[in-house]
Every structure is written in structure tokens, then in C-alpha cells.
Design a protein around this motif. Structure first.
Motif, PDB file in Angstrom:
ATOM      1  N   LYS A 323     -32.930 -17.001 107.148  1.00 28.15           N
ATOM      2  CA  LYS A 323     -33.086 -17.854 105.971  1.00 28.15           C
ATOM      3  C   LYS A 323     -33.827 -19.132 106.320  1.00 28.15           C
ATOM      4  O   LYS A 323     -34.649 -19.633 105.533  1.00 28.15           O
ATOM      5  N   TYR A 326     -37.578 -17.640 107.006  1.00 27.00           N
ATOM      6  CA  TYR A 326     -38.254 -16.839 105.987  1.00 27.00           C
ATOM      7  C   TYR A 326     -37.724 -17.077 104.574  1.00 27.00           C
ATOM      8  O   TYR A 326     -38.275 -16.525 103.613  1.00 27.00           O
ATOM      9  N   GLY A 327     -36.691 -17.874 104.451  1.00 25.78           N
ATOM     10  CA  GLY A 327     -36.144 -18.161 103.127  1.00 25.78           C
ATOM     11  C   GLY A 327     -35.439 -16.987 102.488  1.00 25.78           C
ATOM     12  O   GLY A 327     -35.150 -17.006 101.281  1.00 25.78           O
ATOM     13  N   ARG A 328     -35.146 -15.949 103.266  1.00 25.08           N
ATOM     14  CA  ARG A 328     -34.470 -14.749 102.743  1.00 25.08           C
ATOM     15  C   ARG A 328     -33.471 -14.242 103.753  1.00 25.08           C
ATOM     16  O   ARG A 328     -33.593 -14.503 104.956  1.00 25.08           O
ATOM     17  N   TRP A 333     -35.126  -9.321 103.068  1.00 26.21           N
ATOM     18  CA  TRP A 333     -36.416  -9.165 103.750  1.00 26.21           C
ATOM     19  C   TRP A 333     -36.742  -7.687 103.919  1.00 26.21           C
ATOM     20  O   TRP A 333     -37.873  -7.261 103.673  1.00 26.21           O
TER      21      TRP A 333
END
Length: 344
Positions: A323, A326-328, A333
């Protein structure tokens, strides 16, 4: 006494054919690299041209059938002989290509390579030829050079292979009767070193000059660095980055990494800062994440297993790192980045 008898009395012993000092068999894998075969063939041909009679080396391209084998460049090469008894060769050279192999290998080839090993042949694996020799089991208990770009695929194919026996930062490995090479220009060095075991070095150097080739010591060279690492960065930096990728799941300490590349920890930190504008520790964290991404995309392993394989303490630890970068989450992902597999 007839004329033939008289002539036989004065035959010059030097007119007899020179002995064959080296016999080599080449196995071409599908999509093999023409340059890897040519590195050997050109050098052997030049040595042959330097003598009035047949040269001191004999070589064949062998296979189970005489069906042409297609190279990565599209050029097809027809084997010259059927495989037969591998004991007739001193060296078996398995010529692979630059890409990961699409599938397994024929049982016939696997059996033949095992026969060659049992007969005491030296076995040489070029480029992705390491996959075939590994599958045949003839590289066990030996150090093995794996092309850095195929390292993840190799571990996926042979997950239990001991990491400490794999070499990704050097282009060649000579280990007793096993030789492996990542490919590229280093193949010429491998060919020259093998020939130097059996022929005068002056002959080999003359042949190399005739080919306009200047070899370097392959053991002092470095494999091409990963993407994002300048090709002109110091060897210690390039080797360190290759080792960071190789040991992404084990996280070498800074002291261990520096020892591997022959510099002090402080010097390695300084080199990374100067040439990559980051630290070895940051590169190691990024390598763990890249390895996790590859496993999530290319395998069906659970997120917990991927986390363990990549050196995270648990799935939650990997999730936080994902997170942050990659913000996920790893699950999101995987769903968004994994391409649907073709179904029949």
C-alpha cells in the motif's frame, strides 16, 4: 619389391593425419541463440583453417532426429548427426537462447544428458541451456550460472534449488566437469578457455586475432545489470544489484553484500549514493516488492506464501509495504495486474 613398397618405406610420419585432441557435441535447444553457437563454430573453424590437414578438433551438431532446429533469429540449423553414444564426446555443449523456455524437454534428451554425465563428459550449458541441464539433474552439486534476466523463472521452475549454488552476478562458472554461461560475449571466453585446456594457447590467440576478437577474463566480468542500473556504473554496484535481486527473499545484510562484491560496507553505501542516488537497503526493499509482484502475477501462490517467499514477516507486513508503494493491497494488485489466461 614394387614401387608401392618403396614408397611405403619413405612415408614421412608427419604426413599422417594429426590426432583429434578434442571432440565436441552441440545440442541446439528450440529458439537457441545463433551467436552462442557461432562463438564456438567460428573459433573451431579458424583453428581448422590454420592447419593443412583436418584440424585438431572434431565437432557435431546432434539430435534425436535430423529435423532443423529454429533459432531465436529465425535461422534454422540442421543437425549433422544423430545423438548416438555421448561417450564419443569430451564436451557436450547445450546451446540455449535468451528467453525462458516455453515448456519442458523431451525424455530422450534428458536421458541422453544423464548418459553423458555418467560417461564422464564435460557438460556446458549456454544461456537458457541451464534449464535443460537442471531438469536432467546433471548440474546437481555444482555451482550454476543463471542469466540474471531469467533468475525468477529458474526459481519458479526449480524452487528447491539451493540459492548458494546459483551465480547471477558473473557471466560464467567453471565447476569441475560442469560449465555454465549466461550467454553473450562471454561465450567466446568460455570457448577459448575450453580449447586452451587441450591446444597450445598461441594457436588459440592466433585464431582469435584472425576473427578480430579480443577476449577478456570472464571471471572478472559482470552480467548485464537490472533495468535502471547504468551500464557504466562500477562493477561493485552492478554485482550488488544482481545479488540483491537473487537474494530478494533472504535480504542479505549490508556487510554480507559488501563482502560478496569485495568492498567495505561504507564504500558500498557511498557507491550506491553516488551512482544510483539511493541506498542498498532501499534497493533490497524494492527488490522484495518486485519479486512479490512477479509471484502474484505469474503464479497461483497464496498471498501468505508470497510474503514468506519474499522475506516479509507475514502477509500483513507485505500488505503495508504494498500500500505504501503501490497504493493497493496485494490482492487488489493481483486482480488488476494479472492478465486473464487463455482457456480452451
Amino acid at each position: 619389391m614394387n614401387n608401392n613398397d618403396i614408397n611405403d618405406m619413405f612415408v614421412n610420419p608427419t604426413d599422417s593425419p594429426p590426432p583429434i585432441l578434442l571432440r565436441m557435441g552441440f545440442v541446439l535447444l528450440p529458439q537457441f541463440a545463433m551467436g552462442a553457437l557461432a562463438a564456438f563454430a567460428d573459433l573451431l573453424g579458424m583453428l581448422d583453417s590454420q592447419t593443412d590437414a583436418d584440424g585438431p578438433c572434431a565437432w557435431e551438431v546432434v539430435a534425436d532426429t535430423l529435423i532443423p532446429v529454429r533459432s531465436a533469429s529465425g535461422v534454422q540449423v540442421t543437425p549433422t548427426h544423430l545423438s548416438g553414444n555421448p561417450a564419443r564426446f569430451d564436451y557436450i555443449v547445450v546451446v540455449g537462447g535468451p528467453q525462458a523456455p516455453a515448456g519442458g524437454y523431451s525424455p530422450g534428451l534428458m536421458s541422453w544428458l544423464r548418459q553423458a554425465a555418467k560417461a564422464g563428459c564435460h557438460i556446458v550449458a549456454l544461456a537458457n541451456g541451464v534449464f535443460a541441464t537442471a531438469q536432467a539433474g546433471v548440474m546437481a552439486q555444482h555451482r550454476l550460472c543463471v542469466p540474471g534476466g531469467l533468475y525468477r523463472q529458474f526459481l519458479a521452475a526449480y524452487p528447491s534449488w539451493p540459492l548458494e549454488t546459483l551465480v547471477t552476478d558473473r557471466p560464467t562458472v567453471f565447476d569441475r566437469r560442469r560449465i555454465s554461461c549466461a550467454g553473450g560475449p562471454a561465450v567466446v571466453d568460455v570457448a577459448a578457455r575450453i580449447l586452451a585446456r587441450h591446444l597450445p594457447m598461441a594457436d588459440i590467440q592466433r585464431a582469435l586475432r584472425g576473427l578480430q576478437i579480443q577476449t577478456g577474463e570472464s571471471h572478472s566480468q559482470v552480467q548485464p545489470p537490472p533495468a535502471g542500473v547504468p551500464a557504466d556504473s562500477p562493477p561493485a554496484v552492478r554485482r550488488a544489484m544482481l545479488l540483491i535481486q537473487q537474494y530478494a527473499g533472504q535480504s542479505l545484510t549490508l556487510a554480507q553484500l559488501a563482502s560478496h562484491v569485495g568492498v567495505s560496507p561504507r564504500q558500498l553505501q557511498r557507491l550506491f549514493s553516488q551512482h544510483l542516488h539511493t541506498s542498498p537497503q532501499a534497493c533490497a526493499r524494492e527488490a522484495r516488492l518486485q519479486q512479490a509482484c512477479w509471484l502474484l502475477r505469474e503464479t497461483d501462490k497464496s498471498i501468505a506464501t508470497v510474503a514468506s517467499d519474499c522475506g516479509f514477516s507475514d502477509a500483513a507486513h507485505m500488505g503495508r509495504s504494498f500500500k505504501a508503494s503501490y497504493g493497493r493491497s496485494p490482492g487488489a494488485w493481483r486482480r488488476q495486474e494479472t492478465k486473464p489466461k487463455n482457456t480452451v
